[in-house]
Structures are given as C-alpha cells and as structure tokens.
Scaffold this active site. Structure first.
Site: not given
Ligand SMILES: *Cc1c(COP(=O)(O)O)cnc(C)c1O
Length: 352
Positions: A35, A128
C-alpha cells in the site's frame, strides 16, 4: 520531469530478500504489503521475482493492478459490505472482524463461485480492528455457519492506532486463541498472523512465539525500518526511494513574515522563529504531493521551513553547496511522505 521519485530496484530487492531470509529462519511466511507504494507495477514484479507468494494491500484498486500475477492477494483493510463482490473477485483472502460483512462475503463467494478465505482479527490492545476476545467462541461458531467462506486463521494488528508494542504476551494471547481454533473447531494449521513491521524487533531477538507463522510487512520492505522505534534494521536500506525537486525561487528574505498574522492556507495560525535574514529556496513540490509529512533533505545543512499545497520552502543559509534557481534538491522519505509521493500523480517515477 520534476518532482521525481527515484526508485532503486536492487535496494528494494535486497530488503525483500533479507526479510525473507530472516523470516524463513522462524518458518514465517511474509505477506508483502504494497500500500505505501500503491502496488507500483515494477515493485510488484520485484516482490514476485524475490519469491514472495502473497501480496497484501488495503485497497481493492491496488489489488486489481496485479490481478494477472500468480500470487495470493490479501485485502488488509476490513472490507466494506458495499464492496463484498469486488473483494471476492479481486482477493483470495481478507482480514475481518464483522459478522455482517463476512455474511456478505459468503454470499458474494457463492454467487461468483469463487472461494474466499478469512483471517479473523483479534483486538489485543491497540484498539484498531479486531473482535473482543470475550466474543471469540461465539464469533467463530457464527463464521463456521457461513457458506462460501473458509476461516483460515487469526491475526492481530498492533502499533497502529494505540501505538501498542507487540510482546511475547500479546502475541502469546493470539497463539492461545489459534490453539482453540485448532483443537476445538478443527481448523488445521491455521494462519497465525502476528502483525506488521513492528513485530520484527521481537523476531530479531528471538522472542516471537514459535507458533506465529505469518507477518504482514510493508515499511520494513520499503524503508528498511522496524516500526516500534523507527530504527533501520541491520543490513537493510532506508534510501530505496529518493525524491528530487527543483528550485523555482532562491532569494534572501526575512525569516518572519511582515504584517498582521491570520491563518495559513490550511487554516492554522503559524509561528515563526526570528532568524533574521535567511537564504531560502522555494521548490516545486508541496503538501499535495507529500501530504503532511515533510521529506528529509539529504544535505544535512538544509532546513525545511514549511510548505503550502504546491510549494516547499527550505532554509539553505548554512549550505556549503551554492544552489541556484533550476538546481535539484534530493530528499529521503519517511512513511508519510513516501505514501504521499507515490500516491501523487504529479510526481514522476524513475527506476534505477
Ligand atoms: C499497513 C498494514 C500492515 C503493514 O504495516 P507495516 O508497518 O508497513 O509493516 C500490516 N497489516 C495491516 C492490517 C495493515 O493495515
């Protein structure tokens, strides 16, 4: 064309390969999270060339970009009920916490004749997404009744909203519930997804519970960082992406504006430090490109003063380089500014 983000594919692949090696040591599969670079096509190909088998993104639009690739596609953000069909169409597996949504996914799966897997998210402190653990058994029983869905495992997300660290204790809770899933509900070898890049410090010091078999890694791949303290992981690159922007004005001006202060372009009342007259450069890039997080000048003698939507103002008074209008200034990026420049259609991309 400037502004431009220059992407070093070899550094990117080096980070991916190093993380695969680290995770292999503990039998952990990586879901590579795309993302922050908007599932950029060349970076997706690089992930696949490194042997990544599952790519995860928050947005269906990004998953669509690599539909033709032979990898699992994981939707990270909880699906919206209104997009259930699209979710089933464009991903094989999604993170979930709402029964109503899972019912909609089950219906979509049946009507499209396409299987869909679920990872059930547990709330373990960060506040969250995730079900409360007191509702675990009820929720699992209800999910197992939904036709068209396969409950594939459990997951947790930490260090996001609540800035809660992963520990052997909260990850141990996750494992405990995965054991219930296996023993009481007959889900064989469930996926146990122990979080994001913030779990890496625990992995490196060997204290991630051995049952954890998946991590979802984004920032560590793109920027080489773990996300508990934001430090660069030994041996990884934090400068895979560099931003280049052009000076469009260079003048000596006062450091404090003249006249009556009201609000700036974003409705905030700014405060200025009086540094007398300073040499300042205006660059042709702004908040529309890097959002609210400023890029970091590679030249340590430069200081960012502020920005509006299309202008970035930099104090170059102390620079040993004698800049002139038309020169290019280079920056490193943090998570927020990387997300911004990769999203901005006004920033061109160059691959080296
Ligand atoms: C963005 C996201 C990740 C990745 O997190 P990083 O800190 O960039 O490794 C993993 N799990 C979920 C649910 C996310 O939204």
């Amino acid at each position: 064309m400037y502004p431009k983000v220059v992407i070093d594919i070899n550094k990117f692949k080096h980070n991916v390969n190093s993380l695969i090696k680290l995770c292999n040591k503990y039998d952990i599969n990586i879901s590579a999270v795309s993302k922050v670079f908007c599932a950029d096509e060349k970076l997706i190909s690089a992930l696949i060339e490194c042997g990544i088998k599952e790519i995860a993104d928050s947005r269906i639009q990004n998953l669509k970009k690599f539909q033709d690739k032979d990898v699992n596609k994981l939707l990270l953000r909880l699906p919206a009920i209104s997009e259930a069909e699209e979710v089933v169409k464009y991903s094989n597996i999604s993170l979930n916490s709402e029964l109503e949504t899972m019912e909609a996914l089950g219906q979509a799966s049946q009507s499209l004749g396409k299987a869909h897997k679920i990872i059930l998210m547990l709330e373990l402190g960060d506040l969250r997404e995730g079900i409360l653990t007191e509702n675990f058994k009820y929720t699992v029983k209800e999910i197992l009744k939904i036709k068209g869905l396969e409950l594939a495992g459990l997951g947790v997300n930490l260090t996001c909203y609540g800035a809660i660290k992963p520990t052997p204790i909260n990850l141990g809770e996750l494992v405990k519930f995965a054991k219930i899933l296996e023993d009481k509900y007959g889900i064989k070898n469930p996926i146990i997804s122990g979080g994001n890049s913030s779990t890496l410090p625990l992995l490196i010091n060997g204290t991630v519970p051995s049952e954890i078999n998946n991590l979802r890694l984004g920032e560590s791949i793109a920027l080489g960082k773990e996300t508990v303290k934001g430090t660069v992981i030994d041996g990884l690159f934090d400068d895979t992406f560099t931003l280049e922007a052009e000076i469009i004005e260079l003048k000596v001006k006062n450091s404090v504006p003249t006249g009556e202060i009201c609000q700036d372009a974003f409705g905030k009342v700014p405060v200025f430090e009086d540094k007398g007259k300073i040499k300042r450069a205006i660059l042709a890039i702004g908040k529309q490109d890097f959002a609210s997080s400023f890029p970091i000048p590679l030249n340590k003698d430069l200081e960012i003063m502020g920005a509006s939507s299309d202008h970035l103002i930099v104090d170059i008074t102390n620079s040993k380089i004698n800049y002139k209008t038309g020169d290019i200034i280079k920056f490193k990026l943090d998570y927020g500014s990387l997300l911004g420049v990769m999203t901005s259609e006004y920033v061109s991309k160059e691959y080296i």
